[in-house]
Design an enzyme around this catalytic site. Structure first.
Site, mmCIF file in Angstrom:
data_model
loop_
_atom_site.group_PDB
_atom_site.id
_atom_site.type_symbol
_atom_site.label_atom_id
_atom_site.label_comp_id
_atom_site.label_asym_id
_atom_site.label_seq_id
_atom_site.Cartn_x
_atom_site.Cartn_y
_atom_site.Cartn_z
ATOM 1 N N ARG A 1 -11.097 8.663 -3.136
ATOM 2 C CA ARG A 1 -11.326 10.111 -3.041
ATOM 3 C C ARG A 1 -12.812 10.443 -2.922
ATOM 4 N NH1 ARG A 1 -8.736 13.363 -7.810
ATOM 5 N NH2 ARG A 1 -7.014 12.008 -7.196
ATOM 6 N N ASP B 1 0.874 -1.163 0.000
ATOM 7 C CA ASP B 1 0.000 0.000 0.000
ATOM 8 C C ASP B 1 0.925 1.231 0.000
ATOM 9 O OD1 ASP B 1 -2.456 1.523 0.528
ATOM 10 O OD2 ASP B 1 -1.607 1.809 2.521
ATOM 11 N N LEU B 2 0.405 2.392 -0.350
ATOM 12 C CA LEU B 2 1.277 3.575 -0.410
ATOM 13 C C LEU B 2 1.155 4.444 0.844
ATOM 14 C CD1 LEU B 2 3.246 5.339 -2.081
ATOM 15 C CD2 LEU B 2 1.242 6.409 -3.110
ATOM 16 N N ASP B 3 -0.015 5.107 0.971
ATOM 17 C CA ASP B 3 -0.212 6.027 2.090
ATOM 18 C C ASP B 3 -0.254 5.257 3.408
ATOM 19 O OD1 ASP B 3 -1.000 8.035 3.838
ATOM 20 O OD2 ASP B 3 -3.119 7.896 3.259
ATOM 21 N N SER C 1 -2.509 0.715 -4.364
ATOM 22 C CA SER C 1 -2.965 1.924 -3.664
ATOM 23 C C SER C 1 -4.315 2.387 -4.183
ATOM 24 C CB SER C 1 -1.928 3.045 -3.866
ATOM 25 O OG SER C 1 -2.434 4.272 -3.404
ATOM 26 N N ALA C 2 -5.100 2.988 -3.290
ATOM 27 C CA ALA C 2 -6.383 3.578 -3.699
ATOM 28 C C ALA C 2 -6.181 4.962 -4.308
ATOM 29 C CB ALA C 2 -7.299 3.698 -2.480
ATOM 30 N N LYS D 1 -10.966 -0.653 -1.827
ATOM 31 C CA LYS D 1 -10.802 -1.514 -0.652
ATOM 32 C C LYS D 1 -12.037 -1.327 0.244
ATOM 33 C CE LYS D 1 -5.895 -0.507 -1.087
ATOM 34 N NZ LYS D 1 -4.737 0.248 -0.582
ATOM 35 N N LYS E 1 -8.569 6.583 5.750
ATOM 36 C CA LYS E 1 -7.364 5.874 5.272
ATOM 37 C C LYS E 1 -7.756 4.693 4.393
ATOM 38 C CE LYS E 1 -4.054 7.353 8.694
ATOM 39 N NZ LYS E 1 -3.180 7.018 9.815
ATOM 40 N N THR F 1 1.123 10.245 3.593
ATOM 41 C CA THR F 1 0.403 11.320 2.894
ATOM 42 C C THR F 1 -0.915 11.652 3.595
ATOM 43 O OG1 THR F 1 -0.165 9.585 1.322
ATOM 44 C CG2 THR F 1 1.378 11.232 0.565
ATOM 45 N N GLU G 1 -0.183 -3.329 4.510
ATOM 46 C CA GLU G 1 -1.307 -2.370 4.581
ATOM 47 C C GLU G 1 -1.404 -1.689 5.932
ATOM 48 O OE1 GLU G 1 -3.906 -0.707 3.710
ATOM 49 O OE2 GLU G 1 -4.129 -1.238 1.606
ATOM 50 N N ASP G 2 -1.770 -0.398 5.928
ATOM 51 C CA ASP G 2 -1.965 0.311 7.200
ATOM 52 C C ASP G 2 -3.445 0.486 7.544
ATOM 53 O OD1 ASP G 2 -2.397 2.254 5.105
ATOM 54 O OD2 ASP G 2 -2.427 3.759 6.700
#
Ligand code: B16
Ligand code: MG
Length: 230
Positions: A58, A18-20, A124-125, A155, A54, A26, A179-180
């Site tokens: 968007r 995952d990214l953020d 990532s979303a 997700k 999270k 971010t 994943e966070d």
């Protein structure tokens, strides 16, 4: 090192990040930009509420925020609001550099790059995922990137992780997702992949393994712990 999950050594394997919240934080910039938007509409929301955004797309984030503010708009106005928020958010993103990469992420990526049977993917979303990776200089590590513009279902739907796995030609059972977000862990489990939660055990307890961050570990240790579970 062992380098064998519950699969044969000659099988292709992958880590999907995952990214953020896993590679960079971010969330703090999303919070500022969404809060600016809420304030311009005459209401506010808290950092605790922001936690619920999270891993959420968007448009779903906007819908939640408007619900908290007791507001609703037409789809056209909502699209404009989301666009405005993103433009504001991008002013922060464009200032990011490699100093914002979370602890030992580069160490883990470097370790993985040396393992010939491991592919590295992003799930990532965020529709800004490629821009962010480029900004912090991490693009070169990734074999395939799934961002928010490539999936219909966000997700906890497994679509994004399954797409990353199939594009890298790796079976889901041979993938490890980092994943966070609880919704992201749910998505990894729905994809029948290994889920490693990055954050608090209280939030991510469903994952196969939870760690605060990558700072005190190596990929070899993570793989060993996952192996011990099967
Ligand atoms: P964008 P991730 C997610 O990233 C964020 O956690 C979430 O807060 C955000 O709303 C979503 O991306 C969409 O981001 O507005 O840039 O398309 O955790 O899935 O990497
Ligand atoms: Mg995340």
């Amino acid at each position: 090192m062992s380098n064998s999950l519950p699969m044969k050594d000659d099988q292709r394997k992958a880590c999907i990040f995952d990214l953020d919240g896993v590679i960079v934080d971010t969330a703090k910039y999303h919070f500022v930009a969404w809060r600016n938007l809420a304030n311009s509409l005459g209401f506010d929301f808290t950092e605790k509420e922001n936690e619920k955004l999270k891993g959420v797309s968007r448009i779903d984030s906007l819908n939640l925020i408007l619900e908290w503010g007791g507001m609703n708009f037409s789809e056209k106005i909502k699209a404009d609001l989301a666009l405005n928020k993103n433009e504001d958010y991008l002013t922060y993103i464009k200032k990011m550099d490699e100093s914002e990469i979370l602890p030992n992420v580069v160490g883990i990526l470097e370790e993985l790059k040396k393992l010939p049977n491991y592919k590295i993917g992003l799930g990532s979303a965020s529709k800004n995922a490629k821009l962010i990776l480029d900004q912090v200089g991490l693009m070169k590590y990734f074999d395939f990137i799934v961002d928010g513009s490539m999936v219909t279902n966000g997700k906890p739907h497994p679509e994004g992780f399954l797409l990353a796995a199939s594009e890298m030609d790796v079976l889901p059972k041979n993938c490890i997702v980092f994943e966070d977000a609880p919704k992201g862990v749910e998505a990894a489990l729905a994809a029948e992949m290994f889920a490693v939660g990055i954050g608090r055990e209280d939030d991510l307890g469903d994952a196969h393994l939870v760690m605060a961050d990558f700072s005190k570990t190596t990929f070899e240790k993570i793989e060993e712990k996952l192996l011990a579970l099967v």
